[in-house]
Design a protein around this motif. Structure first.
Motif, mmCIF file in Angstrom:
data_model
loop_
_atom_site.group_PDB
_atom_site.id
_atom_site.type_symbol
_atom_site.label_atom_id
_atom_site.label_comp_id
_atom_site.label_asym_id
_atom_site.label_seq_id
_atom_site.Cartn_x
_atom_site.Cartn_y
_atom_site.Cartn_z
ATOM 1 N N LEU A 62 47.289 38.824 51.197
ATOM 2 C CA LEU A 62 46.060 39.497 51.637
ATOM 3 C C LEU A 62 46.456 40.736 52.419
ATOM 4 O O LEU A 62 47.188 40.633 53.408
ATOM 5 C CB LEU A 62 45.294 38.523 52.526
ATOM 6 C CG LEU A 62 43.842 38.799 52.809
ATOM 7 C CD1 LEU A 62 43.027 38.846 51.529
ATOM 8 C CD2 LEU A 62 43.306 37.713 53.748
ATOM 9 N N ARG B 117 39.079 46.754 55.068
ATOM 10 C CA ARG B 117 38.693 45.408 54.636
ATOM 11 C C ARG B 117 39.928 44.767 53.998
ATOM 12 O O ARG B 117 40.884 45.460 53.637
ATOM 13 C CB ARG B 117 37.508 45.407 53.649
ATOM 14 C CG ARG B 117 37.814 45.696 52.215
ATOM 15 C CD ARG B 117 38.286 47.099 51.981
ATOM 16 N NE ARG B 117 37.205 48.085 51.966
ATOM 17 C CZ ARG B 117 37.377 49.350 52.205
ATOM 18 N NH1 ARG B 117 38.601 49.849 52.455
ATOM 19 N NH2 ARG B 117 36.370 50.203 52.175
ATOM 20 N N LEU C 173 43.090 41.270 47.977
ATOM 21 C CA LEU C 173 44.324 40.656 47.481
ATOM 22 C C LEU C 173 45.238 41.734 46.913
ATOM 23 O O LEU C 173 44.766 42.630 46.196
ATOM 24 C CB LEU C 173 43.998 39.635 46.391
ATOM 25 C CG LEU C 173 43.066 38.489 46.804
ATOM 26 C CD1 LEU C 173 42.736 37.618 45.599
ATOM 27 C CD2 LEU C 173 43.704 37.662 47.912
ATOM 28 N N HIS D 226 42.496 44.968 42.961
ATOM 29 C CA HIS D 226 41.397 44.976 41.976
ATOM 30 C C HIS D 226 40.086 44.663 42.660
ATOM 31 O O HIS D 226 40.039 43.916 43.634
ATOM 32 C CB HIS D 226 41.718 44.008 40.832
ATOM 33 C CG HIS D 226 42.891 44.496 40.034
ATOM 34 N ND1 HIS D 226 44.167 44.358 40.502
ATOM 35 C CD2 HIS D 226 42.971 45.183 38.875
ATOM 36 C CE1 HIS D 226 45.008 44.934 39.645
ATOM 37 N NE2 HIS D 226 44.308 45.434 38.649
ATOM 38 N N THR D 227 39.039 45.232 42.112
ATOM 39 C CA THR D 227 37.761 45.173 42.808
ATOM 40 C C THR D 227 36.634 45.484 41.838
ATOM 41 O O THR D 227 36.840 45.601 40.634
ATOM 42 C CB THR D 227 37.782 46.181 43.990
ATOM 43 O OG1 THR D 227 36.637 45.964 44.804
ATOM 44 C CG2 THR D 227 37.840 47.619 43.522
ATOM 45 N N ASP D 228 35.435 45.643 42.398
ATOM 46 C CA ASP D 228 34.261 46.000 41.602
ATOM 47 C C ASP D 228 34.131 47.528 41.607
ATOM 48 O O ASP D 228 34.163 48.161 42.671
ATOM 49 C CB ASP D 228 33.020 45.359 42.234
ATOM 50 C CG ASP D 228 31.811 45.459 41.328
ATOM 51 O OD1 ASP D 228 31.189 44.418 41.066
ATOM 52 O OD2 ASP D 228 31.480 46.579 40.886
ATOM 53 N N SER E 265 31.899 49.217 44.086
ATOM 54 C CA SER E 265 32.072 48.932 45.518
ATOM 55 C C SER E 265 32.227 50.215 46.335
ATOM 56 O O SER E 265 32.572 51.276 45.820
ATOM 57 C CB SER E 265 33.291 48.027 45.734
ATOM 58 O OG SER E 265 34.470 48.712 45.391
ATOM 59 N N ARG E 266 32.002 50.060 47.646
ATOM 60 C CA ARG E 266 32.126 51.211 48.548
ATOM 61 C C ARG E 266 33.556 51.752 48.557
ATOM 62 O O ARG E 266 33.781 52.955 48.617
ATOM 63 C CB ARG E 266 31.693 50.793 49.954
ATOM 64 C CG ARG E 266 31.760 51.945 50.952
ATOM 65 C CD ARG E 266 30.886 51.714 52.147
ATOM 66 N NE ARG E 266 31.166 50.432 52.761
ATOM 67 C CZ ARG E 266 30.310 49.795 53.574
ATOM 68 N NH1 ARG E 266 29.146 50.310 53.858
ATOM 69 N NH2 ARG E 266 30.628 48.639 54.104
ATOM 70 N N ARG F 39 43.890 35.761 37.479
ATOM 71 C CA ARG F 39 43.032 35.336 38.586
ATOM 72 C C ARG F 39 42.559 33.902 38.359
ATOM 73 O O ARG F 39 42.444 33.441 37.217
ATOM 74 C CB ARG F 39 41.795 36.240 38.669
ATOM 75 C CG ARG F 39 42.062 37.598 39.284
ATOM 76 C CD ARG F 39 42.143 37.492 40.796
ATOM 77 N NE ARG F 39 41.892 38.749 41.454
ATOM 78 C CZ ARG F 39 42.833 39.555 41.952
ATOM 79 N NH1 ARG F 39 44.099 39.231 41.844
ATOM 80 N NH2 ARG F 39 42.499 40.674 42.569
HETATM 81 C C1 LIG Z 1 40.438 36.421 51.716
HETATM 82 C C2 LIG Z 1 39.663 37.573 51.100
HETATM 83 C C3 LIG Z 1 40.106 38.111 49.900
HETATM 84 C C4 LIG Z 1 39.405 39.170 49.312
HETATM 85 N N1 LIG Z 1 39.879 39.731 48.160
HETATM 86 C C5 LIG Z 1 39.238 40.783 47.623
HETATM 87 C C6 LIG Z 1 39.773 41.460 46.483
HETATM 88 O O1 LIG Z 1 40.870 41.153 45.975
HETATM 89 N N2 LIG Z 1 39.047 42.490 45.975
HETATM 90 C C7 LIG Z 1 37.861 42.883 46.517
HETATM 91 O O2 LIG Z 1 37.266 43.812 45.998
HETATM 92 N N3 LIG Z 1 37.347 42.287 47.606
HETATM 93 C C8 LIG Z 1 38.012 41.253 48.181
HETATM 94 N N4 LIG Z 1 37.500 40.670 49.304
HETATM 95 C C9 LIG Z 1 36.225 41.147 49.855
HETATM 96 C C10 LIG Z 1 36.463 42.447 50.653
HETATM 97 O O3 LIG Z 1 37.076 42.148 51.901
HETATM 98 C C11 LIG Z 1 35.176 43.254 50.880
HETATM 99 O O4 LIG Z 1 34.237 42.494 51.603
HETATM 100 C C12 LIG Z 1 34.498 43.679 49.573
HETATM 101 O O5 LIG Z 1 35.473 44.066 48.606
HETATM 102 C C13 LIG Z 1 33.550 44.856 49.819
HETATM 103 O O6 LIG Z 1 34.277 45.925 50.377
HETATM 104 P P1 LIG Z 1 33.744 47.439 50.359
HETATM 105 O O7 LIG Z 1 32.263 47.397 50.548
HETATM 106 O O8 LIG Z 1 34.454 48.088 51.500
HETATM 107 O O9 LIG Z 1 34.117 48.034 49.040
HETATM 108 C C14 LIG Z 1 38.224 39.653 49.928
HETATM 109 C C15 LIG Z 1 37.821 39.113 51.159
HETATM 110 C C16 LIG Z 1 38.532 38.112 51.740
HETATM 111 C C17 LIG Z 1 38.091 37.581 53.081
#
Ligand SMILES: Cc1cc2nc3c(=O)[nH]c(=O)nc-3n(C[C@H](O)[C@H](O)[C@H](O)COP(=O)(O)O)c2cc1C
Length: 191
Positions: free
Chosen positions: A24, A39, A42, A54-56, A59-60, A105
């Motif tokens: 993390l 934030r 992974l 990787h993400t959406d 996302s912000r 994943r």
């Molecule tokens: C343990 C943990 C793992 C996470 N892993 C991811 C991840 O791999 N990708 C992701 O987009 N968000 C992950 N998140 C959520 C982000 O912390 C975050 O809330 C979300 O991506 C929205 O962020 P943004 O609005 O700044 O784009 C994780 C949160 C936690 C607590």
């Protein structure tokens, strides 16, 4: 970072890319006003090219990276006396890389990538549970491919800092900075 002098140490500190449990990282991007925005995400993998998460795509963080493609991240293992900090330029990961990571994943995270949007999150919990269960029933483990919103980002490091703590002497950092000719400058700093 092909040929970088710190690759061996990185391989010792980070799990191999095929391990299911991912580290993390605290990832910082910049808001349009220039504030750091942090934030946890992974760390999906690292290769000779750099570090991937990787993400959406909606996302912000992706919005922020689109207007300011720079980021930093940090991760610490206090019990081992280790902290790794990276400053990087960011670009979109290839679709092939992103798809390969999606397949590694967990099933839960694969489903999450499909359902985790504004419309879903606005629903009451029983409705969210119903939709989740329906989705799982329609898409059993092993059948899912990434949604169109699945996005990967590649962090190409400019500065990589290894913090070494120890009980019998002061902590110390070894810092690698990318120079204009593409080589890495090594500096030893107080912790
Ligand atoms: C343990 C943990 C793992 C996470 N892993 C991811 C991840 O791999 N990708 C992701 O987009 N968000 C992950 N998140 C959520 C982000 O912390 C975050 O809330 C979300 O991506 C929205 O962020 P943004 O609005 O700044 O784009 C994780 C949160 C936690 C607590």
């Amino acid at each position: 970072m092909r040929g970088a002098p710190f690759l061996d140490e990185l391989r010792q500190w980070l799990p191999s890319n095929d391990e299911l449990v991912r580290p993390l990282i605290a990832l910082a991007t910049l808001t349009p006003e220039g504030y750091p925005d942090t934030r946890h995400v992974l760390l999906s993998e690292f290769t000779d090219e750099g570090f991937f998460f990787h993400t959406d795509a909606r996302s912000r963080k992706i919005e922020e990276l689109t207007s300011s493609p720079r980021a930093s991240f940090s991760i610490a293992w206090p019990q081992l006396g280790r902290q790794l900090s990276v400053v990087a330029d960011v670009e979109a990961a290839s679709a092939v890389e992103a798809a390969a990571v999606y397949q590694r994943r967990s099933y839960y995270l694969q489903v999450l990538a499909w359902l985790n949007d504004d419309a879903y999150t606005a629903l009451a919990l029983p409705e969210r549970q119903r939709i989740w269960a329906e989705f799982e029933a329609e898409h059993p483990f092993g059948t899912l491919t990434p949604p169109p919103t699945w996005a990967g980002a590649l962090l190409r490091p400019r500065r990589v800092t290894f913090w070494h703590g120890r009980p019998d002497a002061a902590s110390q950092r070894t810092e690698y900075t990318l120079t204009p000719d593409g080589s890495w400058l090594t500096t030893v700093l107080p912790g």
